[in-house]
Design an enzyme around this catalytic site. Structure first.
Site, PDB file in Angstrom:
ATOM      1  N   PRO A  75       0.809  -1.231   0.000  1.00 41.39           N
ATOM      2  CG  PRO A  75      -0.963  -1.602   1.491  1.00 41.39           C
ATOM      3  CD  PRO A  75       0.350  -2.182   1.023  1.00 41.39           C
ATOM      4  CB  CYS A  76       1.238   3.805  -2.557  1.00 41.35           C
ATOM      5  SG  CYS A  76      -0.395   4.269  -3.190  1.00 41.35           S
ATOM      6  CD  GLN A  77      -3.536   3.803  -0.199  1.00 36.06           C
ATOM      7  OE1 GLN A  77      -2.726   2.940   0.120  1.00 36.06           O
ATOM      8  NE2 GLN A  77      -4.450   3.602  -1.134  1.00 36.06           N
ATOM      9  CG  PHE A  79       5.159   5.127   1.629  1.00 34.51           C
ATOM     10  CD1 PHE A  79       5.683   5.136   2.909  1.00 34.51           C
ATOM     11  CD2 PHE A  79       4.799   3.910   1.072  1.00 34.51           C
ATOM     12  CE1 PHE A  79       5.870   3.961   3.615  1.00 34.51           C
ATOM     13  CE2 PHE A  79       4.977   2.729   1.765  1.00 34.51           C
ATOM     14  CZ  PHE A  79       5.505   2.757   3.044  1.00 34.51           C
ATOM     15  CB  SER A  80       0.590   8.619  -1.502  1.00 32.34           C
ATOM     16  OG  SER A  80      -0.035   9.437  -2.459  1.00 32.34           O
TER      17      SER A  80
END
Length: 376
Positions: A75-77, A79-80
């Site tokens: 999951p990128c959230q 770091f986004s």
């Protein structure tokens, strides 16, 4: 007939299958896939094949032989910029450790990780997360490179900037493991959305907006945003932002890309205030099928889920199949050049291979994706 070895793929954080569709279309056998999202798994099963549904932290590493490639889009959230930006303080921000556990036990020849650019700045103690990932992979015997790339340079019709990390066992593969830049294709919204009708799968599905959002969105011209509107008609909270743009980091609410522009990044948080989700010429947001086109999913790929919102989220979270296909082809050429000892005789129809997830759609449907890519 004689065919070259079909590489075996293990897929972590598979989502609805954007990465896996690209690899499958390039001739890979998906021997194990996993995701926690129920709706994404429903889409994956409908279009691609079997998937293990559940939290990866509770999954035992499968006992598999000869894993060629492992892909991971944890999951990128965390770091986004569009997400929480809590980094590793978010429990999801530590899921990369599960990827390392799978890599250590399965020992794939190639590891592919795709994530947002925040991976380059997120800190783990006094180091960046990208440094931690690369050091871990190197300690497991891999040679690693990462690149920050704009997927539009590879034929994806959106300015989607992502980090690609590729680790290989064979050091000689490293210089040629990334796909080459693609040029010359019309990536405009007009070209991307051309020919869509209500008969296309998921085309009539649109997320419902509140009346205020529809009111202001309908007034924004192609190529404009909320900044195109007269100050006098703005709601009071927008006026406060307009009065002090620097304080609010110059937001670009209600962006409507013009037909001749390339789309911005399709995000999982499909909010008209913060993403360019308005149709270029019609007074509405784009449909599920339209954003699927921008993410390069073939029109025959049908999105399932309990809500329309979940379908937008699945697409926004996905890796565009087009870039995945190019990565897969590049790696496949390296794997097949390594040794012809892996060549084997396959039956004319190899859909019955028990090690391969079976399509629930006729196989020719998704094979058109490969044909379309090859023709570009």
């Amino acid at each position: 007939m004689i065919q070259t070895y079909k590489p075996r793929l293990v897929s972590l954080f598979s989502g609805c299958g954007g990465m896996d569709l690209g690899f499958q279309s390039a001739g890979y056998d998906i021997v194990w896939a996993n995701d926690i999202d129920q709706d994404a798994c429903a889409t994956y099963r409908h279009n691609i094949g079997d998937i293990i549904e559940g939290d990866v932290t509770s999954q035992a590493v499968p006992d598999l032989q000869k894993v060629d490639v492992l892909t991971s889009g944890f999951p990128c959230q965390p770091f986004s910029n569009a997400g929480s930006r809590r980094g590793t303080s978010d429990p999801r921000g530590k899921l990369y450790e599960n990827t390392m556990e799978f890599v250590e036990k399965l020992q794939p020849k190639v590891v592919v990780i795709e994530n947002v650019r925040g991976l380059l700045s997120t800190k783990v103690d006094d180091r960046t997360l990208i440094d931690v990932l690369e050091e871990r992979l190197e300690s497991l015997g891999y040679f690693v490179q990462h690149r920050l790339v704009n997927f539009s340079h590879f034929g994806v019709p959106q300015n989607r900037i992502r980090v690609l990390v590729i680790a290989v066992r064979n050091k000689e593969w490293l210089p040629g493991v990334f796909p080459e830049i693609t040029v010359g294709k019309d990536l405009s919204l007009k070209a991307t959305l051309k020919g869509l009708t209500k008969k296309h799968l998921n085309q009539t599905e649109l997320m419902r907006l509140n009346p205020q959002a529809l009111h202001y969105g309908s007034m924004i011209p192609p190529g404009g945003s909320w900044k195109s509107l007269d100050y006098e008609i703005l709601p009071e909270r927008w006026k406060k932002i307009r009065d002090n743009m620097a304080k609010y980091h110059y937001p670009n609410f209600f962006r409507r890309y013009a037909p001749d522009e390339i789309s911005g990044t399709i995000t999982a948080a499909f909010k008209p205030e913060n993403a360019g989700v308005w149709h270029p010429v019609e007074s509405r947001i784009m449909s599920v099928r339209e954003i699927a086109r921008i993410q390069t999913f073939p029109d025959q790929f049908e999105f399932k889920g309990r809500t329309v919102k979940s379908k937008y989220q699945q697409i926004g979270n996905a890796v565009p199949p087009h870039i995945a296909f190019q990565i897969a082809k590049q790696i496949n050429s390296l794997l097949n050049n390594q040794s012809n000892a892996h060549q084997r005789i396959l039956p004319e129809s190899h859909e019955l291979n028990v090690n391969r997830p079976l399509h629930k759609q006729p196989p020719e449907i998704l094979s058109r994706f490969e044909v379309a890519i090859a023709a570009e």
